[in-house]
Motif scaffolding. Structure first.
Motif, PDB file in Angstrom:
ATOM      1  N   VAL A  54      -2.521   3.672  -4.685  1.00 37.85           N
ATOM      2  CA  VAL A  54      -2.912   2.607  -3.763  1.00 37.85           C
ATOM      3  C   VAL A  54      -1.644   2.069  -3.116  1.00 37.85           C
ATOM      4  O   VAL A  54      -0.680   1.734  -3.815  1.00 37.85           O
ATOM      5  CB  VAL A  54      -3.644   1.464  -4.499  1.00 37.85           C
ATOM      6  N   ALA A  55      -1.625   2.003  -1.782  1.00 39.95           N
ATOM      7  CA  ALA A  55      -0.464   1.480  -1.069  1.00 39.95           C
ATOM      8  C   ALA A  55      -0.672   0.004  -0.751  1.00 39.95           C
ATOM      9  O   ALA A  55      -1.733  -0.391  -0.279  1.00 39.95           O
ATOM     10  CB  ALA A  55      -0.234   2.265   0.220  1.00 39.95           C
ATOM     11  N   LEU A  56       0.336  -0.807  -1.034  1.00 38.89           N
ATOM     12  CA  LEU A  56       0.305  -2.234  -0.704  1.00 38.89           C
ATOM     13  C   LEU A  56       1.318  -2.481   0.405  1.00 38.89           C
ATOM     14  O   LEU A  56       2.529  -2.476   0.178  1.00 38.89           O
ATOM     15  CB  LEU A  56       0.645  -3.085  -1.936  1.00 38.89           C
ATOM     16  N   MET A  57       0.813  -2.667   1.605  1.00 44.49           N
ATOM     17  CA  MET A  57       1.671  -2.885   2.775  1.00 44.49           C
ATOM     18  C   MET A  57       1.498  -4.331   3.224  1.00 44.49           C
ATOM     19  O   MET A  57       0.830  -4.625   4.223  1.00 44.49           O
ATOM     20  CB  MET A  57       1.285  -1.903   3.887  1.00 44.49           C
ATOM     21  N   LEU A  58       2.109  -5.234   2.441  1.00 37.11           N
ATOM     22  CA  LEU A  58       1.869  -6.665   2.627  1.00 37.11           C
ATOM     23  C   LEU A  58       3.179  -7.449   2.638  1.00 37.11           C
ATOM     24  O   LEU A  58       4.138  -7.078   1.973  1.00 37.11           O
ATOM     25  CB  LEU A  58       1.004  -7.203   1.475  1.00 37.11           C
ATOM     26  N   ASN A  82       7.038  -1.317   2.847  1.00 37.83           N
ATOM     27  CA  ASN A  82       7.650  -2.368   3.652  1.00 37.83           C
ATOM     28  C   ASN A  82       6.804  -2.588   4.908  1.00 37.83           C
ATOM     29  O   ASN A  82       6.659  -1.685   5.730  1.00 37.83           O
ATOM     30  CB  ASN A  82       9.068  -1.933   4.031  1.00 37.83           C
ATOM     31  N   PRO A  83       6.230  -3.784   5.096  1.00 35.93           N
ATOM     32  CA  PRO A  83       5.363  -3.994   6.259  1.00 35.93           C
ATOM     33  C   PRO A  83       6.095  -3.984   7.590  1.00 35.93           C
ATOM     34  O   PRO A  83       5.450  -3.935   8.636  1.00 35.93           O
ATOM     35  CB  PRO A  83       4.730  -5.371   5.984  1.00 35.93           C
ATOM     36  N   SER A  84       7.425  -4.000   7.564  1.00 36.36           N
ATOM     37  CA  SER A  84       8.164  -3.962   8.829  1.00 36.36           C
ATOM     38  C   SER A  84       8.490  -2.540   9.267  1.00 36.36           C
ATOM     39  O   SER A  84       9.086  -2.342  10.326  1.00 36.36           O
ATOM     40  CB  SER A  84       9.468  -4.771   8.713  1.00 36.36           C
ATOM     41  N   LEU A  85       8.084  -1.533   8.486  1.00 39.94           N
ATOM     42  CA  LEU A  85       8.308  -0.151   8.889  1.00 39.94           C
ATOM     43  C   LEU A  85       7.485   0.184  10.128  1.00 39.94           C
ATOM     44  O   LEU A  85       6.424  -0.394  10.367  1.00 39.94           O
ATOM     45  CB  LEU A  85       7.932   0.808   7.762  1.00 39.94           C
ATOM     46  N   THR A  86       7.971   1.142  10.889  1.00 41.06           N
ATOM     47  CA  THR A  86       7.188   1.625  12.020  1.00 41.06           C
ATOM     48  C   THR A  86       5.998   2.428  11.493  1.00 41.06           C
ATOM     49  O   THR A  86       5.944   2.818  10.318  1.00 41.06           O
ATOM     50  CB  THR A  86       8.035   2.530  12.926  1.00 41.06           C
ATOM     51  N   ALA A  87       5.042   2.702  12.379  1.00 38.93           N
ATOM     52  CA  ALA A  87       3.866   3.477  11.984  1.00 38.93           C
ATOM     53  C   ALA A  87       4.279   4.853  11.459  1.00 38.93           C
ATOM     54  O   ALA A  87       3.695   5.379  10.505  1.00 38.93           O
ATOM     55  CB  ALA A  87       2.912   3.613  13.166  1.00 38.93           C
ATOM     56  N   VAL A 103      -3.847  -1.510   1.240  1.00 36.27           N
ATOM     57  CA  VAL A 103      -4.147  -2.928   1.388  1.00 36.27           C
ATOM     58  C   VAL A 103      -3.134  -3.485   2.370  1.00 36.27           C
ATOM     59  O   VAL A 103      -1.921  -3.488   2.099  1.00 36.27           O
ATOM     60  CB  VAL A 103      -4.067  -3.675   0.041  1.00 36.27           C
ATOM     61  N   SER A 104      -3.607  -3.933   3.523  1.00 33.86           N
ATOM     62  CA  SER A 104      -2.702  -4.335   4.598  1.00 33.86           C
ATOM     63  C   SER A 104      -3.365  -5.375   5.495  1.00 33.86           C
ATOM     64  O   SER A 104      -4.596  -5.388   5.630  1.00 33.86           O
ATOM     65  CB  SER A 104      -2.318  -3.099   5.429  1.00 33.86           C
ATOM     66  N   GLU A 105      -2.550  -6.213   6.115  1.00 29.25           N
ATOM     67  CA  GLU A 105      -3.055  -7.208   7.058  1.00 29.25           C
ATOM     68  C   GLU A 105      -3.412  -6.566   8.388  1.00 29.25           C
ATOM     69  O   GLU A 105      -4.134  -7.155   9.181  1.00 29.25           O
ATOM     70  CB  GLU A 105      -2.006  -8.302   7.271  1.00 29.25           C
ATOM     71  N   THR A 106      -2.888  -5.385   8.648  1.00 29.11           N
ATOM     72  CA  THR A 106      -3.163  -4.670   9.899  1.00 29.11           C
ATOM     73  C   THR A 106      -3.738  -3.299   9.585  1.00 29.11           C
ATOM     74  O   THR A 106      -3.478  -2.711   8.536  1.00 29.11           O
ATOM     75  CB  THR A 106      -1.887  -4.507  10.741  1.00 29.11           C
ATOM     76  N   PRO A 183      11.840  -9.509  -0.981  1.00 22.62           N
ATOM     77  CA  PRO A 183      10.586  -8.828  -0.634  1.00 22.62           C
ATOM     78  C   PRO A 183       9.917  -8.210  -1.854  1.00 22.62           C
ATOM     79  O   PRO A 183      10.576  -7.664  -2.744  1.00 22.62           O
ATOM     80  CB  PRO A 183      11.049  -7.734   0.342  1.00 22.62           C
ATOM     81  N   LEU A 184       8.597  -8.258  -1.875  1.00 17.24           N
ATOM     82  CA  LEU A 184       7.835  -7.685  -2.975  1.00 17.24           C
ATOM     83  C   LEU A 184       7.753  -6.160  -2.905  1.00 17.24           C
ATOM     84  O   LEU A 184       7.285  -5.535  -3.849  1.00 17.24           O
ATOM     85  CB  LEU A 184       6.426  -8.275  -3.006  1.00 17.24           C
ATOM     86  N   PHE A 185       8.197  -5.559  -1.809  1.00 12.01           N
ATOM     87  CA  PHE A 185       8.183  -4.098  -1.771  1.00 12.01           C
ATOM     88  C   PHE A 185       9.423  -3.515  -2.442  1.00 12.01           C
ATOM     89  O   PHE A 185       9.585  -2.300  -2.516  1.00 12.01           O
ATOM     90  CB  PHE A 185       8.043  -3.573  -0.331  1.00 12.01           C
ATOM     91  N   HIS A 186      10.332  -4.365  -2.945  1.00  7.93           N
ATOM     92  CA  HIS A 186      11.485  -3.918  -3.713  1.00  7.93           C
ATOM     93  C   HIS A 186      11.191  -4.048  -5.200  1.00  7.93           C
ATOM     94  O   HIS A 186      10.511  -4.986  -5.634  1.00  7.93           O
ATOM     95  CB  HIS A 186      12.722  -4.771  -3.389  1.00  7.93           C
TER      96      HIS A 186
END
Length: 481
Positions: A54-58, A82-87, A103-106, A183-186
């Motif tokens: 499961v990917a968490l992009m938040l 990392n939610p700031s990564l490009t597509a 799980v993502s806001e976008t 950041p929580l992605f670290h």
């Protein structure tokens, strides 16, 4: 304790006790456990089961931690994105990890997407299946000096061991309160600021995106006992006039990692905050930290401390021989915190872990007191404000431009961020592309923090005796400007 069982255990022990908060919500232990159960039900309805990624992009928010524990409740694997990564960058990680749900806001084009706002706030108290200590818990993506980012596989044994080591080294208890600003992605944000305090019975508050202007107000409102940050954050905080009147009375200590912190900056921070600032060293492959300046014992600014209890940290030469104190060589690590390996990359795993020793690629030495001193990095990684940047990623993007003949990226010193990437580019014959156009070209494929701070157009790149691009010469040219 296996982390899959932690929410329920905390709820049974102290249902009304504080557990987790962010800028919008505060959860008791019982409320947190209920949300984890609800999210686990939602994941199950979407086909997530044991072993599924499961990917968490938040961004930093409570739902990240809820989703993390919900996945573990099902025996699933989490990969933070990392939610700031490009597509393009995010799509690579999602595809490589095999994530079946994001799980993502976008909306994410490459996989089924679930909004964090749609996660249920409660769910049935279904019994847990027997937790597996050797099941993969996290896949943290990190790059080497060549190729695409690699997935570092950390199992529940790794997380339990690292959390216990961290808690013991910093003397965590149920009276502590962590303020998460990284950041929580670290892995640092997850382990040091969330898992370790929650496992110790403490509470955690999640701050949003770090802002030096609002930090001191957050500190006064939350009243944490500790936080973890990178050198760039400390430099920004000490440059703010608010620190002269800020209330630091709740703090017991602060942690610094991710990049070397100048001894003078540590001393200044300790003077201002009035508490120990303990600097450590580690990497994702070692589940975060391997050394730390002792909280209660002598701290030696300019070093990254002593090995954490439960780990062996040594210096090894190129022939695999361990070296005595004072001699420099590659830092190697051994212990229950060492990763299971790189996802789907057995050959690279075999190179990194040899006879149980994790080869870090960093050069260091132990001083006469047993404190680790970082000497240099074998790898060319650039650390910009605590964010790892790998030159090969930027170089690969630049090479996509038809007018680029060669590109080489090195780090240049920065007074606040530590290092920033600078690109040297030679053009194909007759090309007239400028630095501004190349910078714009990079924007669509690289996250903002990876973009070169400067692009220098040169006639040709210097080469060493064997024909490789001479990056030390490029670094030296920046110092002479």
């Amino acid at each position: 304790m296996h982390f899959a069982t932690l929410p329920d255990a905390r709820a049974r022990r102290a249902p009304d006790g504080p557990c987790l908060a962010d800028d919008r919500v505060r959860l008791t232990n019982a409320e947190f456990a209920a949300r984890v159960r609800g999210a686990a039900v939602e994941f199950t309805l979407r086909g997530v089961g044991a072993g599924d990624p499961v990917a968490l992009m938040l961004p930093n928010r409570v739902e990240f931690v809820v989703a993390l524990f919900a996945a573990w409740r099902l025996g699933a694997v989490v990969t933070p994105v990392n939610p700031s990564l490009t597509a393009e960058e995010a799509g690579y990680q999602i595809e490589d990890s095999g994530a079946r749900l994001v799980v993502s806001e976008t909306q994410v084009a490459s996989a089924e997407t679930l909004s964090p706002d749609s996660l249920p706030q409660d769910g049935p108290a279904t019994p847990l299946s027997a937790p597996d200590d050797h099941a993969i818990a996290l896949v943290i993506y990190t790059s080497g000096t060549t190729g695409r980012p690699k997935g570092v596989m950390l199992d529940h044994t790794n997380l339990s061991a690292m959390s216990g080591m961290s808690a013991a080294a910093t003397q965590l208890s149920s009276m502590d309160h962590s303020l998460l600003i990284l950041p929580l992605f670290h892995v640092n944000g997850i382990v040091v600021s969330i898992l370790s305090p929650l496992a110790a019975g403490a509470q955690a508050t999640i701050a949003g995106r770090f802002n030096a202007e609002t930090f001191f107000g957050t500190l006064a409102r939350v009243r944490p006992t500790f936080f973890s940050a990178v050198p760039a954050i400390y430099a920004m905080l000490l440059s703010r006039p608010e620190h002269q009147t800020a209330d630091f009375s709740s703090l017991r200590f602060a942690v610094c990692g991710a990049a070397p912190m100048p001894a003078a900056l540590i001393t200044r921070a300790e003077e201002v905050f009035g508490v120990p600032v303990v600097e450590g060293y580690g990497l994702s492959e070692g589940t975060c930290a391997s050394t730390l300046n002792p909280l209660a014992g002598p701290r030696k600014p300019g070093t990254v401390g002593v090995p954490l209890a439960g780990q062996d940290v040594a210096i090894m030469n190129a022939g695999g021989v361990l070296l005595p104190p004072g001699e420099a060589g590659e830092i190697v690590v051994r212990g229950r915190n060492v990763m299971r390996g790189y996802l789907n990359r057995p050959q690279e795993t075999a190179v990194s872990i040899v006879d149980g020793w994790l080869h870090t690629g960093d050069v260091g030495r132990f001083d006469e007191d047993g404190y680790l001193v970082l000497v240099d990095r074998i790898k060319d990684m650039i650390i910009r404000g605590g964010e790892n940047i790998y030159p090969s990623e930027i170089e690969a993007i630049l090479h996509r431009h038809t007018d680029v003949a060669e590109a080489a990226v090195v780090g240049d010193g920065h007074p606040v961020l530590g290092e920033v990437p600078v690109a040297f580019v030679s053009l194909t014959p007759g090309a007239a592309t400028g630095a501004a156009e190349l910078a714009e070209f990079c924007t669509g494929s690289l996250a903002k923090f990876k973009l070169p701070a400067e692009i220098l157009i040169v006639d040709s790149l210097p080469r060493n005796a064997i024909g490789k691009v001479d990056k030390p010469a490029l670094r030296d040219s920046l110092q002479s400007v």
